[in-house]
Enzyme design. Structure first.
Site, short mmCIF file in Angstrom:
data_model
loop_
_atom_site.label_atom_id
_atom_site.label_comp_id
_atom_site.label_asym_id
_atom_site.label_seq_id
_atom_site.Cartn_x
_atom_site.Cartn_y
_atom_site.Cartn_z
N GLY A 132 -4.44 -4.75 -3.26
CA GLY A 132 -3.11 -4.17 -3.17
C GLY A 132 -2.37 -4.24 -4.49
N ALA A 133 -1.17 -4.76 -4.45
CA ALA A 133 -0.33 -4.84 -5.65
C ALA A 133 -0.91 -5.76 -6.72
CB ALA A 133 1.07 -5.31 -5.28
N GLY A 175 -4.03 -5.64 -7.68
CA GLY A 175 -5.11 -4.96 -8.39
C GLY A 175 -6.42 -5.03 -7.65
N GLY A 182 -6.48 2.46 -0.72
CA GLY A 182 -7.81 1.90 -0.87
C GLY A 182 -8.88 2.98 -0.92
N ASP A 183 -8.69 4.06 -0.15
CA ASP A 183 -9.64 5.17 -0.18
C ASP A 183 -9.64 5.84 -1.55
OD1 ASP A 183 -9.85 4.60 2.56
OD2 ASP A 183 -8.27 6.03 3.04
#
Length: 343
Positions: free
Chosen positions: A232-233, A235, A261-262
């Protein structure tokens, strides 16, 4: 960039994003801003991002010819192979708050019988011939055997294609329990999914880098060649035979995390198609994920919206995968300069 990518989305969806005027209040009334509906499902999102970059991609999914998702994909000129089913494709809802917080409400999806699964397998193999990558993404429809992804990985081995898998919960556990012959070339877990696989609490994985690396090593021990761990945020990490790298995303105003994520997976695949080294594959993955999170709903970024040069990549380990010896791996932090172009 060369080589075709084939994605399978066994449980596709229409992704409907409802924009809230403020934080969600349980039991309250919210007057929504204009909403949007886009064709989705994890493999569809990967295919859309690759197509937006000019890549050669085909997305395989179960849907009737007159289903709204098929009409929407035709409107995007996205090449697809569909297997007709009687039940309409599900709708997933995202409640998006102004600060970027998203709440997902996902329908279960249409069950697939043996005939439909067989037809999807045939379509997947037909398009995998001569392709560079096959991406198996998302949840499985109700009633689908949990080890279906493992069966597909095994059946695709003779095509010579690289295989990536992005799934969670029981299908993910079944995939890794099936043995090294069912292990994909690339696995893309997030921290919650890595916790499911390793048995280590997610909080420990995110708080302790050594713990996360040890958990990644267990996946390699099960036969997975490359792991893209999205955080996520924070990395992502990329672990493969050449070593381990960590990447930090640029600062962005988060609008929606749906599909980020995709898009990270798409960024990795695009960089691999371009012949990029591991650090640059990770840089591209994180840049694509950040670009996606800065867009509304489940929109996918174009290359012009991706700023790979703003992603900081650090070398964590370059001695390869752990050997059977007891010698500790050499670790250090070295910033890897960005390549001179976006991937």
């Amino acid at each position: 960039m060369s080589g075709r990518v084939v994605t399978l989305t066994a449980n596709p969806s229409l992704d409907r994003t409802l924009s809230l005027p403020g934080p969600l209040v349980r039991g309250g009334v919210a007057r929504l801003a204009p909403s949007s509906t886009e064709p989705g499902g994890k493999g569809v999102n990967v295919a859309r991002a690759i197509a937006a970059a000019g890549g050669d991609v085909v997305t395989v999914l179960p849907a009737a010819d007159d289903d709204p998702i098929v009409r929407a994909l035709r409107g995007l000129d996205l090449p697809m192979a569909t297997v007709p089913i009687a039940t309409p494709v599900r709708t997933n809802y995202t409640l998006a708050e102004p600060d970027g917080t998203t709440t997902k409400l996902n329908e279960p999806g249409a069950p697939l019988d043996d005939e439909a699964r067989g037809a999807l397998t045939i379509a997947l193999h037909q398009h995998a011939e001569g392709a560079r990558w096959v991406v198996l993404s998302g949840s499985l429809p109700p009633g689908t055997p949990l080890d279906w992804y493992a069966d597909l990985v095994r059946s695709l081995r003779d095509t010579g294609v690289k295989i990536a898998v992005d799934t969670s919960e029981a299908p993910l556990l079944a995939l890794l329990a099936a043995g090294p012959d069912a292990a994909p070339d690339l696995l893309k877990p997030n921290s919650e999914e890595l916790a499911q696989l390793s048995g280590v609490p997610e909080a420990h994985l995110t708080a302790n880098r050594a713990t996360a690396l040890a958990a990644l090593d267990t996946l390699h021990a099960r036969g997975v060649a490359e792991v893209l761990l999205t955080l996520g945020a924070d990395g992502a990490l990329l672990s493969c035979a050449e070593g381990v790298w960590s990447a930090t995303p640029p600062r962005i105003a988060v609008r929606s995390t749906v599909g980020a994520g995709d898009c990270s997976l798409a960024g990795h695949v695009l960089a691999d198609l371009a012949g990029a080294a591991p650090a640059e594959r990770l840089r591209s993955a994180v840049a694509y994920g950040a670009a996606s999170a800065s867009l509304p709903g489940s929109a996918v970024p174009t290359p012009e919206q991706v700023t790979a040069l703003d992603v900081e990549v650090v070398t964590v380990r370059t001695v390869g995968l752990p050997s059977t010896t007891t010698a500790p791996p050499v670790t250090w932090s070295t910033t890897v300069p960005a390549a001179g172009r976006d991937v």
